[in-house]
Design a protein around this motif. Structure first.
Motif, short mmCIF file in Angstrom:
data_model
loop_
_atom_site.label_atom_id
_atom_site.label_comp_id
_atom_site.label_asym_id
_atom_site.label_seq_id
_atom_site.Cartn_x
_atom_site.Cartn_y
_atom_site.Cartn_z
N SER A 1 19.47 24.72 -5.80
CA SER A 1 19.52 24.45 -4.41
C SER A 1 18.57 23.15 -3.79
N PRO A 2 18.91 22.81 -2.76
CA PRO A 2 18.16 21.66 -2.05
C PRO A 2 16.60 22.03 -1.93
N SER B 1 24.50 21.66 -6.60
CA SER B 1 23.76 21.99 -5.62
C SER B 1 24.36 22.77 -4.31
N CYS B 2 23.91 23.92 -3.81
CA CYS B 2 24.43 24.50 -2.75
C CYS B 2 23.51 25.41 -2.03
N LEU C 1 22.56 19.05 1.02
CA LEU C 1 21.75 17.98 0.12
C LEU C 1 21.71 16.72 0.82
N TYR D 1 19.85 12.78 -3.30
CA TYR D 1 20.59 12.36 -4.15
C TYR D 1 19.80 11.27 -4.91
N SER E 1 27.19 18.25 -4.64
CA SER E 1 26.83 19.21 -3.78
C SER E 1 28.17 19.73 -3.39
N SER F 1 30.27 23.35 -1.39
CA SER F 1 30.01 23.97 -0.30
C SER F 1 31.55 25.00 0.07
N ILE G 1 29.49 14.81 -0.01
CA ILE G 1 30.25 15.54 -0.75
C ILE G 1 31.45 14.83 -1.46
#
Length: 654
Positions: A366-367, A394-395, A399, A404, A419, A421, A444
């Motif tokens: 995760s971020p 990542s979710c 992000l 990045y 990333s 979603s 994304i």
């Protein structure tokens, strides 16, 4: 690879080599369907314009075990999305597809805060599932029954899930760190026949005994015929009118290979719960076939997962990323199950140490976790040797562009950063990464195949390079079957189709770029509107959380004379906020975002409220400061922190 200088100029941080593209599953799939992969937008267009061809070809490509049948899609009579029937003649079993790996190959690696416990082969896993299946059958579990787990992310939870689904029964779970009311609010809705429970767990070096919570849950759950405790012996303190037995007793005998009850494509598989704080969590019912084929699409085509890979995602058993990870078995990958804190107090890099030892290829996080490592100056690439790592995913929140940069500077240069979603509601993704695309800073990569994703403005017009609502305009297999309970179909339709009949409106504020990549700005229901301009909270978080003195932050809007003013709450390292820091925050926001993004009020708080799944809860803080009732506090990891927000309006701000 192209030179780093040109990558920076074009805002591209990574580009796959020709070899990477050539060897990708996505390239192989395009050859199978005899449709050119590039340009991707045409390939994606084919996948949504010809859904029967795409999803049928994916079934074949992923070698789904079962009878596919002749028909792929029966579209709704009204031409919308609700009521679509996928693979109406199919017959399959979820567990059968996840347990098809080679006998001696590693399927599962179990680890915790003390490191790696042990690994299990597919043969080991099948044997354990067979015994658990026999135990569940002896308790009367059959197709359509619900089995619920209040369980840690360990081997027993996985075995219980697979044994349940092997029988055609339905699995639902909560994490043990939920309070008793939070558990009842979720699994109490679906009336499970069997309840499987952890009575204690460890987190960040601390021992937590939850017997009192489990007792409280058992007193009010209806329809439970048996309780299984994950202890060596039956705990006498757990009382129930029916049977109480230990996990060992459940699994003490049985065959070495499971039997599989094949069911229709749209047979229920999972019940997942939203983590909102407005009323009871929605109990979302997902199908066997829809879940399986959607995850195979995402794993194999978008994440490039292959047999022998090792997948990992930091998750508990309540979050949708848990079943997403479990499905990795269907692609022949081993999965790493980790139970404990991701940031052990005496070893902040524990996850990467384990990833290094087991050769993780796909690392999901995760971020917030990455931000914590960044602020601790923990350089993963210097501390760990990660030759097998091909992708970081990542979710959970957007992000930021700076993150990045950090991933490529401090984890590994040659990886696919994705990333992604989507949501619990679709048990998957709308937008995600790709092994054939470049990674663009802060964006994304692409729309997921088979998903007719678009960004619409208030007039329902598709827009580029401006913010709008993320929608999906055509049916897809992992749409929910219903919401469990009274008026479930009506509640489901209202949740996603009320704004635009016939079009799924997901609730994210987003933008699609000229390069067909996407940017998520946050949830639409937390969108700020100062002066009538829509601002995503992520736009402010991106700036504020790069300031060294700030450990965490929360942004929301408050009404003010017919308009809205932006409120920023920050957690600082020393617990203080002065004029110098407030001025620095405003200057940074004005410079890196815009004058409209500058917060009108800045408060210093002790904590930011989070759901148990690790998502910030702007709405709860806003309700607290306005003196409104906050429902479903059981969804929050730290509800006590809201007391601080109750008095914010009476405090001075900067």
């Amino acid at each position: 690879m192209i030179k780093e200088e040109s990558l920076l100029k074009s805002n591209i941080l990574w580009k796959p080599s020709e070899e990477w593209i050539l060897n990708s599953n996505l390239t192989e799939f395009s050859k199978q369907v005899e449709f050119p992969l590039l340009p991707y937008e045409h390939f994606h267009g084919w996948s949504v314009e010809q859904p029967e061809e795409f999803w049928s070809a994916l079934w074949d490509f992923a070698n789904i075990i079962g009878e596919k049948g002749e028909r792929v899609l029966l579209p709704p009579a009204d031409g919308g999305m609700l009521g679509a029937k996928w693979f109406p003649d199919a017959s399959l079993n979820f567990a059968e597809n996840l347990l098809s790996g080679e006998e001696g190959s590693v399927a599962v690696i179990v680890a915790g805060e003390d490191g790696i416990s042990r690994s299990y082969t597919w043969g080991d896993l099948r044997g354990k599932v067979a015994r658990a299946q026999e135990g569940l059958k002896s308790l009367g579990v059959s197709s359509g029954d619900r089995v619920a787990g209040v369980v840690t992310n360990g081997l027993e939870a996985l075995v219980a899930l697979l044994a349940t689904t092997s029988l055609g029964a339905v699995w639902t779970s909560c994490s043990p760190d939920f309070g008793s009311q939070g558990i009842v609010d979720r699994i109490g809705q679906v009336k499970p026949k069997v309840l499987i429970v952890s009575l204690d767990y460890q987190y960040n070096g601390k021992f937590f005994d939850i017997r009192e919570n489990i007792k409280a849950v058992c007193k009010v759950l209806e329809g439970v015929s048996a309780i299984v405790t994950l202890t060596e012996e039956v705990d006498g303190s757990i009382k129930h009118a029916n049977k109480v037995l230990s996990w060992e007793e459940l699994c003490q005998e049985g065959p070495t290979v499971p039997e599989y009850t094949r069911v229709p494509f749209d047979h229920p598989l999972y019940i997942l719960y939203t983590s909102g704080t407005t009323g009871l969590p929605k109990a979302i019912v997902h199908s066997v076939g829809g879940t399986l084929i959607k995850h195979l699409n995402e794993h194999q085509l978008h994440c490039d997962v292959k047999p022998g890979d090792v997948m990992y995602w930091y998750t508990n058993t309540a979050w949708m990323m848990y079943p997403w990870l479990v499905s990795g078995l269907a692609s022949g990958a081993a999965i790493l199950l980790y139970d404990g804190s991701p940031l052990r107090k005496d070893h902040i890099g524990i996850l990467w140490e384990i990833a290094e030892k087991v050769g993780v290829t796909h690392f999901g996080t995760s971020p917030k976790y990455l931000e914590t490592l960044q602020k601790a100056s923990y350089s993963i690439g210097q501390e760990h040797n990660l030759p097998h790592l091909r992708s970081v995913l990542s979710c959970g929140a957007p992000l930021s562009a700076e993150q990045y940069d950090w991933v490529y500077d401090h984890i590994k240069k040659d990886i696919m950063l994705a990333s992604i979603s989507g949501g619990t509601e679709i048990i998957g993704c709308f937008v995600m990464g790709s092994p054939v695309h470049p990674v663009r800073r802060g964006e994304i990569t692409c729309k997921a195949l088979g998903m007719a994703v678009d960004i619409l403005d208030e007039n329902g017009i598709s827009v580029h390079n401006q913010k709008g609502d993320l929608v999906c305009t055509k049916p897809f297999p992992s749409m929910p079957l219903t919401f469990w309970g009274v008026d479930g179909d009506t509640r489901y339709e209202f949740a996603y189709f009320a704004d635009r009949p016939g079009i799924w409106t997901h609730g994210d504020l987003a933008e699609q770029t000229a390069e067909h990549s996407l940017i998520i700005y946050g949830r639409a229901d937390t969108t700020l509107n100062p002066g009538g301009v829509r601002i995503g909270t992520a736009e402010i978080y991106r700036v504020v959380e790069q300031i060294p003195e700030i450990e965490d932050s929360l942004v929301f809007g408050l009404p003010n004379d017919g308009d809205e003013e932006i409120v920023l709450c920050i957690v600082t390292k020393d617990g203080k906020l002065d004029d110098i820091l407030a001025d620095s925050i405003r200057k940074n926001v004005r410079k890196k975002a815009s004058p409209r993004h500058v917060p009108r009020r800045i408060y210093c708080v002790k904590e930011v409220p989070y759901t148990i799944n690790g998502k910030k809860v702007e709405g709860a803080a806003r309700s607290a400061i306005l003196g409104q009732t906050i429902k479903n506090k059981g969804s929050l990891n730290n509800p006590e922190c809201l007391q601080d927000y109750n008095s914010l309006s009476e405090r001075s701000y900067l």
